[in-house]
Design a protein around this motif. Structure first.
Motif, short mmCIF file in Angstrom:
data_model
loop_
_atom_site.label_atom_id
_atom_site.label_comp_id
_atom_site.label_asym_id
_atom_site.label_seq_id
_atom_site.Cartn_x
_atom_site.Cartn_y
_atom_site.Cartn_z
N GLY A 33 0.82 -1.22 0.00
CA GLY A 33 0.00 0.00 0.00
C GLY A 33 0.85 1.26 0.00
O GLY A 33 0.58 2.21 -0.74
N TYR A 34 1.91 1.28 0.82
CA TYR A 34 2.82 2.42 0.82
C TYR A 34 3.50 2.58 -0.54
O TYR A 34 3.66 3.70 -1.04
CB TYR A 34 3.89 2.23 1.90
CG TYR A 34 3.47 2.65 3.30
CD1 TYR A 34 2.94 3.92 3.54
CD2 TYR A 34 3.63 1.78 4.37
CE1 TYR A 34 2.57 4.30 4.81
CE2 TYR A 34 3.26 2.16 5.66
CZ TYR A 34 2.73 3.43 5.87
OH TYR A 34 2.36 3.80 7.14
N ALA A 37 1.20 4.08 -3.07
CA ALA A 37 0.98 5.50 -2.78
C ALA A 37 2.19 6.33 -3.17
O ALA A 37 2.06 7.42 -3.75
CB ALA A 37 0.65 5.68 -1.30
N ASP A 42 0.98 9.94 -3.75
CA ASP A 42 -0.14 10.12 -2.83
C ASP A 42 0.40 10.24 -1.40
O ASP A 42 0.53 9.26 -0.68
CB ASP A 42 -1.10 8.94 -2.95
CG ASP A 42 -2.34 9.12 -2.07
OD1 ASP A 42 -2.47 10.19 -1.45
OD2 ASP A 42 -3.17 8.19 -2.03
N GLU A 45 -1.85 8.92 1.66
CA GLU A 45 -1.83 7.52 2.09
C GLU A 45 -0.68 7.28 3.05
O GLU A 45 -0.79 6.44 3.96
CB GLU A 45 -1.71 6.61 0.87
CG GLU A 45 -1.54 5.14 1.19
CD GLU A 45 -2.73 4.54 1.90
OE1 GLU A 45 -2.56 3.50 2.57
OE2 GLU A 45 -3.85 5.11 1.81
N PRO A 49 -2.29 5.95 6.65
CA PRO A 49 -2.28 4.60 6.06
C PRO A 49 -3.58 3.86 6.36
O PRO A 49 -4.18 4.02 7.42
CB PRO A 49 -1.08 3.93 6.73
CG PRO A 49 -0.90 4.66 8.01
CD PRO A 49 -1.29 6.08 7.73
N ALA A 50 -3.98 3.03 5.39
CA ALA A 50 -5.21 2.26 5.56
C ALA A 50 -4.99 0.98 6.34
O ALA A 50 -5.93 0.40 6.87
CB ALA A 50 -5.81 1.94 4.19
N SER A 199 3.01 8.77 9.81
CA SER A 199 1.60 8.50 10.11
C SER A 199 1.14 9.20 11.38
O SER A 199 -0.07 9.29 11.64
CB SER A 199 1.37 6.98 10.24
OG SER A 199 2.15 6.45 11.30
#
Length: 661
Positions: A33-34, A37, A42, A45, A49-50, A199
């Motif tokens: 995911g990182y 992004a 992005d 993100e 973070p999700a 984050s």
């Protein structure tokens, strides 16, 4: 250098052979995911973070850098091994830091400590904070190196909060409170922690509170309650070698973790007599107290204390060796009791031992290298009852639909999996998705349609359904043991395919407007109403045609349950059997493709349980066996390339095998 070489070999071997552990998919998903992004620019993100917000982001960002270095080859499997390689480097660095902080014997003990080897060879969060804290502890004992203390503590906290929390007694006892220097170092380390934790930037107090609140709530979670470890479990982790029991194929040497811990206990009074080493005792006992009180007792939580354990064991071992040497000098027992063979005997023994070790290492290295890219989803990890998996289907959102004797489920390799309600068609043999997005399941008792909410049984399709396919016009073809029925694209009616009558049809494949059907010892080619039948004259015997595949070059492959593999090049059939090719068996159960010139063939064993898997590149065959790969040896029933570009292999008894070609 020898100690570092041993540390590298043990961790690299573990990284290659260890199965995927519980938390590794979580950290790999976060890294992917990182990486996505960062490629897209992005920043949001990265700041929000999700995934996996309960841990600081530094290690996952490091894994994401490895994922970005892979480019288009980045997926769950490749990033897993890249992340493990990063952990191995940090783990070997931790051994070097232990040598710098405590001496070479302590480094050697850390190098072979099995629990440390395991968690510093996996895509966990352990290796980097272990390295950082060892550097901080070593720097704290040297003048004018306060900057390294600050960096080490900050990096450790930005990697995993448990490390500075568990080692807080050791750090405070080592630094002391001289002239406020300790408070200043801790404040600066906190700033480093915040600087390396993007984050937390939007709202540091709230997000740190949320992070700590998660871990407090996690102590009451179902996972912790199910584990139900006793209050003294951290001592058990340190006093035994659990990794050797969990992974006997990885740890080929006896685990010495318990013996090291015993020497550490013996070293406590020795350290307490030396004021400059009392901090080790305070750190070990204080850290153990924290772990004993904290309800979550996972084995990796004890890793922050392992450096203190090896540092305390060091002088106890040295004293024992010195005592044994003194006794030997006085009594001379080694000269009397030990044999003294001539030089040629030592040479012969050395050569024989080298030969045996070489063969052993060669075999283990073959298994380790062959296992790269393989993973398994055990039947117990799937929401379906145990039984054969008969169909795999890639869904539009990238998930995989699976079907078998126990029903239908949808999910991802790392979960979560969702079992759909029972379609009511008996043992599900086939899945397909129509142009309207509806899922169809065919089984031993008929056909059902899933509209996203419920299954609706379809009449008119017949029973004993074996294969489903949707053609270019949206028509649903349903093969059964009594011919083929076709559902019109508008769904208003059914019609029989008169070309095959009531013959048994086991498989269907579409080649544009051309339909290929496989039956018992025969194949039909149907185009614009014209039917061509291939049977005995073309080499087909009495065996059923279990699967038909149209490859990227438009060539047709027909798998048979006893006659081998047939190949149609547009003009004639060519046959491959174990006698004239590298086909493992004439019982071919499944076909798949992972790209041009990459044909995958699953076969059964004529007189044994299990099966084999092979790949054909147009010239050569390669077999995948348990002794040269990560394939388990279960009989393949269906082969499908997933959206993640990994090969999914459904089996009759072993769940799902996954391979990154």
């Amino acid at each position: 250098m020898l100690i570092l070489l041993v540390a590298l070999v043990l961790r690299a071997w573990a990284a290659l052979v260890l199965p995927i552990d519980f938390d590794e998919p979580i950290y790999v998903d976060a890294a992917l995911g990182y990486a996505r992004a960062l490629r897209a620019g992005d920043v949001g993100e990265v700041l929000n973070p999700a995934h996996n917000r309960e841990h600081p982001p530094l290690v996952k960002l490091l894994y994401a850098a490895g994922a970005m270095g892979l480019g288009d080859a980045a997926n769950a499997t490749s990033v897993l091994y890249t992340s493990r390689a990063i952990s191995v480097v940090a783990g070997v660095g931790a051994v070097a830091a232990a040598g710098w902080a405590f001496g070479p014997l302590a480094a050697g003990l850390l190098a072979i400590h099995t629990l440390t080897v395991k968690y510093s060879a996996q895509a966990y969060l352990e290796a980097l904070p272990l390295l950082a804290l060892l550097l901080a502890l070593g720097a704290a004992r040297r003048p004018h190196m306060g900057w390294l203390v600050v960096v080490g503590l900050g990096v450790a906290a930005a990697s995993k909060l448990t490390y500075p929390l568990i080692l807080a007694p050791a750090v405070l006892a080592l630094l002391g409170w001289r002239q406020g220097r300790t408070l200043g170092l801790l404040i600066l380390a906190g700033l480093v922690f915040l600087g390396l934790s993007p984050s937390l930037w939007p709202d540091p107090p709230a997000r740190i509170a949320a992070m700590l609140g998660f871990h407090a709530a996690y102590t009451q979670s179902a996972a912790v309650e199910t584990a139900n470890y006793p209050w003294l479990q951290p001592i058990i982790w340190l006093a035994t070698s659990p990794a050797t029991t969990w992974h006997p194929e990885v740890f080929f040497y006896p685990g010495l973790d318990g013996l090291i811990f015993f020497f550490a206990l013996a070293g406590i009074p020795l350290a307490w007599r030396e004021p400059e080493r009392r901090w080790l005792v305070i750190g070990l006992l204080g850290g153990l107290l924290i772990l004993l009180v904290w309800p979550t007792k996972w084995p990796q939580y004890t890793l922050p204390l392992v450096p203190l354990v090896v540092a305390l064991a060091d002088p106890a071992i040295r004293r024992l060796v010195a005592r044994l040497r003194a006794w030997d000098d006085y009594w001379g027992w080694s000269r009397v009791m030990l044999p003294h063979p001539p030089r040629y005997a030592w040479i012969a023994v050395g050569l024989f031992a080298s030969f045996v070790a070489g063969m052993y290492i060669y075999g283990m290295a073959g298994v380790a290298l062959g296992s790269i890219g393989w993973s398994q989803i055990a039947p117990a990890s799937l929401p379906l009852p145990s039984g054969s998996l008969n169909a795999l289907l890639v869904m539009p959102d990238g998930r995989m639909a699976i079907a078998g004797d126990g029903g239908v489920a949808v999910g991802q390799a790392n979960g979560p999996w969702q079992a759909l309600p029972n379609p009511g068609v008996g043992r599900v043999q086939a899945l397909v998705r129509d142009q309207g997005g509806h899922l169809w399941a065919g089984g031993s008792d008929g056909l059902a349609e899933w509209d996203g909410h419920r299954w609706q049984t379809q009449t008119g399709a017949g029973r004993m359904i074996t294969a489903l396919v949707v053609d270019a016009r949206g028509q649903l073809w349903v093969a059964s043991q009594r011919g083929v029925r076709i559902r019109t694209a508008d769904g208003r009616g059914w019609q029989n395919l008169d070309a095959v009558g009531d013959a048994v049809v086991l498989s269907i494949a579409m080649q544009g407007e051309v339909a290929w059907l496989g039956g018992m010892g025969q194949v039909w080619r149907i185009e614009a109403g014209a039917v061509r039948r291939f049977a005995g004259a073309e080499g087909f015997g009495s065996a059923g045609v279990s699967d038909i595949l149209v490859d990227a070059h438009g060539q047709v492959w027909a798998a048979t349950l006893g006659d081998g593999l047939a190949h149609w090049d547009g003009a004639a059939w060519f046959w491959m059997t174990p006698a004239n090719s590298g086909l493992p068996s004439a019982i071919v159960t499944a076909l798949g493709s992972s790209g041009a010139n990459q044909l995958w063939v699953g076969t059964g064993r004529p007189l044994e349980v299990g099966g084999r898997l092979a790949r054909y590149d147009g010239h050569y065959w390669r077999q995948y066996l348990p002794r040269n790969s990560g394939f388990s040896g279960a009989e393949p029933t269906v082969i499908q390339l997933g959206s993640d570009r990994q090969l999914w292999i459904g089996t009759r008894s072993g769940g799902i095998e996954r391979y990154q070609p």
